[in-house]
Design a protein around this motif. Sequence first.
Motif, PDB file in Angstrom:
ATOM      1  N   ARG A 162      -2.574  16.786   5.309  1.00  0.00           N
ATOM      2  CA  ARG A 162      -1.625  16.499   4.232  1.00  0.00           C
ATOM      3  C   ARG A 162      -1.713  15.027   3.807  1.00  0.00           C
ATOM      4  NH1 ARG A 162       1.747  19.943   7.340  1.00  0.00           N
ATOM      5  NH2 ARG A 162       2.827  18.156   8.282  1.00  0.00           N
ATOM      6  N   GLN A 163      -1.883  14.132   4.790  1.00  0.00           N
ATOM      7  CA  GLN A 163      -1.998  12.709   4.481  1.00  0.00           C
ATOM      8  C   GLN A 163      -3.260  12.424   3.671  1.00  0.00           C
ATOM      9  OE1 GLN A 163       0.255  10.460   5.050  1.00  0.00           O
ATOM     10  NE2 GLN A 163      -0.884   8.670   4.328  1.00  0.00           N
ATOM     11  N   GLU A 191      -4.794  14.543   1.681  1.00  0.00           N
ATOM     12  CA  GLU A 191      -4.569  15.069   0.337  1.00  0.00           C
ATOM     13  C   GLU A 191      -3.695  14.117  -0.478  1.00  0.00           C
ATOM     14  OE1 GLU A 191      -2.961  18.977   0.927  1.00  0.00           O
ATOM     15  OE2 GLU A 191      -4.943  19.915   0.781  1.00  0.00           O
ATOM     16  N   TRP A 192      -2.675  13.547   0.177  1.00  0.00           N
ATOM     17  CA  TRP A 192      -1.812  12.588  -0.522  1.00  0.00           C
ATOM     18  C   TRP A 192      -2.616  11.361  -0.950  1.00  0.00           C
ATOM     19  CZ3 TRP A 192      -0.638   7.522   0.769  1.00  0.00           C
ATOM     20  CH2 TRP A 192       0.347   6.917  -0.030  1.00  0.00           C
ATOM     21  N   LYS A 239      -1.659  17.337  -4.061  1.00  0.00           N
ATOM     22  CA  LYS A 239      -0.351  17.947  -4.330  1.00  0.00           C
ATOM     23  C   LYS A 239       0.662  17.663  -3.250  1.00  0.00           C
ATOM     24  CE  LYS A 239      -1.971  22.269  -2.254  1.00  0.00           C
ATOM     25  NZ  LYS A 239      -2.218  23.713  -2.485  1.00  0.00           N
ATOM     26  N   SER A 240       0.245  17.133  -2.078  1.00  0.00           N
ATOM     27  CA  SER A 240       1.180  16.963  -0.974  1.00  0.00           C
ATOM     28  C   SER A 240       2.146  15.832  -1.271  1.00  0.00           C
ATOM     29  CB  SER A 240       0.433  16.665   0.321  1.00  0.00           C
ATOM     30  OG  SER A 240      -0.317  17.789   0.700  1.00  0.00           O
ATOM     31  N   ASP A 241       3.384  15.991  -0.864  1.00  0.00           N
ATOM     32  CA  ASP A 241       4.427  14.992  -1.041  1.00  0.00           C
ATOM     33  C   ASP A 241       4.565  14.213   0.258  1.00  0.00           C
ATOM     34  OD1 ASP A 241       7.947  15.147  -2.096  1.00  0.00           O
ATOM     35  OD2 ASP A 241       6.687  13.471  -1.440  1.00  0.00           O
ATOM     36  N   ARG A 242       4.384  12.903   0.214  1.00  0.00           N
ATOM     37  CA  ARG A 242       4.402  12.101   1.433  1.00  0.00           C
ATOM     38  C   ARG A 242       5.729  12.213   2.162  1.00  0.00           C
ATOM     39  NH1 ARG A 242       1.942   6.066   2.181  1.00  0.00           N
ATOM     40  NH2 ARG A 242       2.080   6.009   4.451  1.00  0.00           N
ATOM     41  N   GLU A 243       6.804  12.464   1.409  1.00  0.00           N
ATOM     42  CA  GLU A 243       8.104  12.549   2.056  1.00  0.00           C
ATOM     43  C   GLU A 243       8.201  13.721   3.014  1.00  0.00           C
ATOM     44  OE1 GLU A 243      11.026  12.691  -0.949  1.00  0.00           O
ATOM     45  OE2 GLU A 243      10.708  10.627  -1.631  1.00  0.00           O
ATOM     46  N   LEU A 245       5.753  14.570   5.088  1.00  0.00           N
ATOM     47  CA  LEU A 245       4.818  14.375   6.202  1.00  0.00           C
ATOM     48  C   LEU A 245       5.566  14.234   7.510  1.00  0.00           C
ATOM     49  CD1 LEU A 245       2.350  11.868   4.526  1.00  0.00           C
ATOM     50  CD2 LEU A 245       2.062  14.312   4.850  1.00  0.00           C
TER      51      LEU A 245
END
Length: 245
Positions: free
Chosen positions: A230-231, A233-234, A239-243, A245
């Motif tokens: 996810r990190q 991709e961010w 599309k991932s939202d860092r919030e 993670l």
Amino acid sequence: MKLDWLKIVLVEPAGPMNVGSVARVMKNFGLHHLVLVNPQCDFLGMEAKKMAVHADDVLESAVSVPTLPEALQGCVRAIATTARVRDWEKPLENPRDALPWLLEEKDKSALIFGPEDRGLSNEELNYAQKFIRIPTDSIYPVLNLAAAVGICCYELAENAKESNNRTSSKTELAPFEVVEIYYQQLESLLLQIGYIYPHTAASRMEKFRQLYNRAGLQIKEVAMLQGILRQVEWAMGGKSDRENL
């Protein structure tokens, strides 16, 4: 230790008499959880029941599913049987040495057997963490399906008796379906960054499966690996939202 929780998985069994014989030998050793993947025969027909003798209950409670991943839902450990010597980093083990490993995860383990005519494919073997080969004479090495199941059931039953007198350290391994989701996420990301290509994805992902199967991923470890994806991709503006993670 009872073994009625352990899954015996038959992939595309073609002979109803073989399935009936498997049910009988399972009951001989206290196993009752039979799962059939895309069966190619009538496993509830007269031929199967004739060979099952007093194990009709094992046949009637058998679960039929279309794919091997569905058969392994909820499992964290799986051993596959194969008669072929394969050029893999993971060695083929003797049933007596490998099968006790399944008993360490009660309610979450499976033993997989392939079709009578071809055995398990490489793709099907990728769903297991360990592989066993029953040692037989080189002049005629091929075992009947029920005979192979019987040998493994005996070894499991003997080891279950010994397990009553010993304890083993347990780790919370990740269920099969959780690891499968991670593999799909990893493949998607590797395709995005050009590390793998559509025409080579299957073979490259096979190597990753072998690597992680050797490691025996725990739930927290899978979560960590998914967090890394996810990190990435961010960082790529994905599309991932860092919030989250």
